[in-house]
Enzyme design. Structure first.
Site, PDB file in Angstrom:
ATOM      1  N   ASP A 131     -16.358 -30.999 -15.108  1.00  0.00           N
ATOM      2  CA  ASP A 131     -15.119 -31.120 -14.354  1.00  0.00           C
ATOM      3  C   ASP A 131     -14.064 -31.623 -15.336  1.00  0.00           C
ATOM      4  O   ASP A 131     -14.393 -32.119 -16.418  1.00  0.00           O
ATOM      5  CB  ASP A 131     -15.333 -32.099 -13.196  1.00  0.00           C
ATOM      6  CG  ASP A 131     -14.059 -32.402 -12.449  1.00  0.00           C
ATOM      7  OD1 ASP A 131     -13.379 -31.452 -12.023  1.00  0.00           O
ATOM      8  OD2 ASP A 131     -13.733 -33.600 -12.308  1.00  0.00           O
ATOM      9  N   ASP A 157     -10.376 -33.351 -14.412  1.00  0.00           N
ATOM     10  CA  ASP A 157      -9.705 -34.590 -14.019  1.00  0.00           C
ATOM     11  C   ASP A 157     -10.718 -35.661 -13.627  1.00  0.00           C
ATOM     12  O   ASP A 157     -11.530 -35.451 -12.722  1.00  0.00           O
ATOM     13  CB  ASP A 157      -8.771 -34.325 -12.832  1.00  0.00           C
ATOM     14  CG  ASP A 157      -7.632 -33.386 -13.181  1.00  0.00           C
ATOM     15  OD1 ASP A 157      -6.568 -33.869 -13.562  1.00  0.00           O
ATOM     16  OD2 ASP A 157      -7.840 -32.156 -13.073  1.00  0.00           O
ATOM     17  N   ASP A 184     -17.382 -36.154 -11.487  1.00  0.00           N
ATOM     18  CA  ASP A 184     -17.086 -37.539 -11.109  1.00  0.00           C
ATOM     19  C   ASP A 184     -16.932 -37.738  -9.612  1.00  0.00           C
ATOM     20  O   ASP A 184     -16.680 -38.857  -9.166  1.00  0.00           O
ATOM     21  CB  ASP A 184     -15.795 -38.009 -11.793  1.00  0.00           C
ATOM     22  CG  ASP A 184     -14.558 -37.311 -11.233  1.00  0.00           C
ATOM     23  OD1 ASP A 184     -14.561 -36.064 -11.142  1.00  0.00           O
ATOM     24  OD2 ASP A 184     -13.597 -38.008 -10.885  1.00  0.00           O
TER      25      ASP A 184
END
Length: 227
Positions: A12, A14, A171
């Site tokens: 991922d 961001d 995250d």
């Protein structure tokens, strides 16, 4: 290729590869200000990220008053114009990331990005961070007709990177759900933008620093992949 258990490791963007919260916060508050709304503190914005710009605007509007599709439509170009011009003013790679990526690359592992960020913005950020050529593929939130947690973008990112045995690093619950839907092993970072305690994400492994990534992937491969 070494005996490393994965051919491709996808990430991922961001909150996983980079702390983009400072610039996302500035862009969101710029758009909210243009709509007559008060600013939101950066820590709150960290828990709003992960589903794309429209979702971020919707959450920002809801946190400061009424949210509607009309307001989101109005704020969308304001956000994009500002963010494009300030995409890496305060954004930085997380500590230890570059060394972990170097180690994976040295072992012949292909690196990929699978994000819900608009592909154009993601590519601009990758360039701004000096990562051109670093990743074999990048799939954004508008690359395909569907986005995470649908597994199709992750499958596409892995395929474009050359395919093979793959793991995903993220995250948020969106990321762990995506990996689960793809039946791909997942590592979660504890320092990202999750809207819940990292221990509740359901990842196969949880790391607190990128120094732990390669060992976690080795252990994960040993536990989930056939000999």
């Amino acid at each position: 290729m070494t005996d490393f258990p994965f051919d491709v490791v996808a990430f991922d963007l961001d909150g996983t590869l980079a702390d983009t919260a400072p610039d996302l916060t500035s862009a969101l508050n710029h758009a909210l200000g243009a709509l007559g709304r008060p600013a939101i503190d950066p820590e709150s914005v960290r828990h709003m990220v992960g589903h794309g710009v429209r979702a971020l605007l919707a959450r920002g509007l809801a946190a400061t008053g009424e949210s509607s599709e009309a307001l989101i439509d109005q704020g969308f170009p304001i956000f994009l114009d500002y963010y494009t011009s300030h995409i890496a003013d305060g954004t930085r790679a997380f500590e230890g990331l570059e060394a972990a990526l170097d180690e994976l690359t040295a072992m012949g592992v292909k690196l990929a990005i699978c994000t819900n960020k608009l592909e154009g913005l993601a590519r601009e950020l990758v360039t701004a961070l000096g990562w051109d050529g670093r990743f074999a593929s990048l799939v954004g939130g508008d690359t395909l007709p569907v986005r995470k947690p649908d597994p199709a973008p992750l499958f596409e990112a892995i395929a474009r990177a050359g395919g093979g045995r793959a793991a995903y690093v993220g995250d948020s619950i969106t990321d762990t759900d995506t990996a689960r839907n793809a039946r791909i092993p997942c590592v979660a970072v504890s320092f990202g933008f999750s809207d819940r305690p990292p221990e509740q994400l359901g990842a196969d492994r949880l790391i607190d620093h990128f120094d732990e990534l390669v060992p976690a992937l080795r252990a994960l491969g040993a536990s989930v992949l056939p000999e």
